[in-house]
Design a protein around this motif. Structure first.
Motif, PDB file in Angstrom:
ATOM      1  N   GLN A  81     -13.708  -8.569   7.841  1.00  0.00           N
ATOM      2  CA  GLN A  81     -12.458  -8.687   7.077  1.00  0.00           C
ATOM      3  C   GLN A  81     -12.571  -7.966   5.737  1.00  0.00           C
ATOM      4  O   GLN A  81     -11.588  -7.423   5.236  1.00  0.00           O
ATOM      5  CB  GLN A  81     -12.089 -10.157   6.845  1.00  0.00           C
ATOM      6  CG  GLN A  81     -11.480 -10.834   8.047  1.00  0.00           C
ATOM      7  CD  GLN A  81     -10.086 -10.325   8.397  1.00  0.00           C
ATOM      8  OE1 GLN A  81      -9.546  -9.405   7.798  1.00  0.00           O
ATOM      9  NE2 GLN A  81      -9.502 -10.943   9.401  1.00  0.00           N
ATOM     10  N   HIS A  82     -13.763  -7.956   5.145  1.00  0.00           N
ATOM     11  CA  HIS A  82     -13.943  -7.287   3.855  1.00  0.00           C
ATOM     12  C   HIS A  82     -13.644  -5.799   3.962  1.00  0.00           C
ATOM     13  O   HIS A  82     -13.097  -5.197   3.026  1.00  0.00           O
ATOM     14  CB  HIS A  82     -15.360  -7.533   3.330  1.00  0.00           C
ATOM     15  CG  HIS A  82     -15.556  -7.097   1.924  1.00  0.00           C
ATOM     16  ND1 HIS A  82     -16.780  -6.752   1.416  1.00  0.00           N
ATOM     17  CD2 HIS A  82     -14.684  -6.934   0.895  1.00  0.00           C
ATOM     18  CE1 HIS A  82     -16.660  -6.402   0.154  1.00  0.00           C
ATOM     19  NE2 HIS A  82     -15.392  -6.495  -0.193  1.00  0.00           N
ATOM     20  N   VAL A  83     -13.975  -5.204   5.093  1.00  0.00           N
ATOM     21  CA  VAL A  83     -13.664  -3.784   5.303  1.00  0.00           C
ATOM     22  C   VAL A  83     -12.154  -3.560   5.176  1.00  0.00           C
ATOM     23  O   VAL A  83     -11.707  -2.630   4.498  1.00  0.00           O
ATOM     24  CB  VAL A  83     -14.182  -3.287   6.668  1.00  0.00           C
ATOM     25  CG1 VAL A  83     -13.689  -1.870   6.963  1.00  0.00           C
ATOM     26  CG2 VAL A  83     -15.702  -3.345   6.714  1.00  0.00           C
ATOM     27  N   ALA A  84     -11.367  -4.422   5.810  1.00  0.00           N
ATOM     28  CA  ALA A  84      -9.910  -4.283   5.730  1.00  0.00           C
ATOM     29  C   ALA A  84      -9.421  -4.526   4.304  1.00  0.00           C
ATOM     30  O   ALA A  84      -8.503  -3.847   3.831  1.00  0.00           O
ATOM     31  CB  ALA A  84      -9.233  -5.239   6.699  1.00  0.00           C
ATOM     32  N   THR A  85     -10.030  -5.469   3.606  1.00  0.00           N
ATOM     33  CA  THR A  85      -9.643  -5.732   2.209  1.00  0.00           C
ATOM     34  C   THR A  85      -9.944  -4.529   1.330  1.00  0.00           C
ATOM     35  O   THR A  85      -9.136  -4.175   0.459  1.00  0.00           O
ATOM     36  CB  THR A  85     -10.376  -6.986   1.689  1.00  0.00           C
ATOM     37  OG1 THR A  85     -10.008  -8.104   2.503  1.00  0.00           O
ATOM     38  CG2 THR A  85     -10.028  -7.269   0.237  1.00  0.00           C
ATOM     39  N   LEU A  86     -11.078  -3.884   1.565  1.00  0.00           N
ATOM     40  CA  LEU A  86     -11.436  -2.691   0.784  1.00  0.00           C
ATOM     41  C   LEU A  86     -10.439  -1.554   0.973  1.00  0.00           C
ATOM     42  O   LEU A  86     -10.333  -0.669   0.127  1.00  0.00           O
ATOM     43  CB  LEU A  86     -12.839  -2.210   1.178  1.00  0.00           C
ATOM     44  CG  LEU A  86     -13.997  -3.086   0.711  1.00  0.00           C
ATOM     45  CD1 LEU A  86     -15.293  -2.656   1.401  1.00  0.00           C
ATOM     46  CD2 LEU A  86     -14.140  -3.023  -0.799  1.00  0.00           C
ATOM     47  N   ALA A  87      -9.695  -1.590   2.055  1.00  0.00           N
ATOM     48  CA  ALA A  87      -8.716  -0.539   2.338  1.00  0.00           C
ATOM     49  C   ALA A  87      -7.462  -0.642   1.477  1.00  0.00           C
ATOM     50  O   ALA A  87      -6.702   0.321   1.387  1.00  0.00           O
ATOM     51  CB  ALA A  87      -8.325  -0.579   3.814  1.00  0.00           C
ATOM     52  N   ILE A  88      -7.226  -1.786   0.837  1.00  0.00           N
ATOM     53  CA  ILE A  88      -5.974  -1.997   0.094  1.00  0.00           C
ATOM     54  C   ILE A  88      -5.672  -0.864  -0.885  1.00  0.00           C
ATOM     55  O   ILE A  88      -4.589  -0.271  -0.815  1.00  0.00           O
ATOM     56  CB  ILE A  88      -5.951  -3.373  -0.613  1.00  0.00           C
ATOM     57  CG1 ILE A  88      -5.911  -4.496   0.434  1.00  0.00           C
ATOM     58  CG2 ILE A  88      -4.770  -3.490  -1.575  1.00  0.00           C
ATOM     59  CD1 ILE A  88      -6.137  -5.889  -0.145  1.00  0.00           C
ATOM     60  N   PRO A  89      -6.588  -0.499  -1.812  1.00  0.00           N
ATOM     61  CA  PRO A  89      -6.213   0.544  -2.780  1.00  0.00           C
ATOM     62  C   PRO A  89      -6.112   1.945  -2.175  1.00  0.00           C
ATOM     63  O   PRO A  89      -5.474   2.819  -2.756  1.00  0.00           O
ATOM     64  CB  PRO A  89      -7.315   0.488  -3.836  1.00  0.00           C
ATOM     65  CG  PRO A  89      -8.430  -0.278  -3.244  1.00  0.00           C
ATOM     66  CD  PRO A  89      -7.887  -1.096  -2.120  1.00  0.00           C
TER      67      PRO A  89
END
Length: 109
Positions: A81-89
């Protein structure tokens, strides 16, 4: 057919392609193997990078594939899930939330 064992785990469309085009499928899997072995990254890092590329390209099927493989390889739901969160910016909030939902498809089971 190409490697029957390998294609058993493929989604139906890819499995059919592998059965119908074994030479192309073999070349494709050889390319993937060569790319994987071409650099110094460890297996966990390679899996997370491939997941990030799938998120960035908005490929739900590839996200599912790399999440499934990541879980099989011992990665946690939180790491994935952190990978997807890192994609936000980089890719934007809506696309990152779509990716988080695709990760959840497999981690919330």
């Amino acid at each position: 057919m190409a490697d029957e064992t390998a294609s058993d785990d493929l989604p139906p469309t890819a499995n059919r392609f592998a059965e119908d085009n074994p030479a192309v499928w073999d070349a494709y899997t050889d390319l993937g193997r060569a790319c994987s072995e071409a650099g110094p990254l460890d297996d966990e890092t390679k899996r997370l990078v491939k997941l990030a590329l799938a998120v960035g390209s908005q490929s739900e099927g590839a996200v599912h594939s790399h999440v499934r493989r990541g879980l099989d390889e011992g990665l946690s739901a939180e790491e994935l899930q952190h990978v997807a969160t890192l994609a936000i910016p980089t890719v934007g909030f809506p696309k990152a939330m779509a990716a988080r939902s695709w990760v959840s498809d497999l981690t919330d089971e």
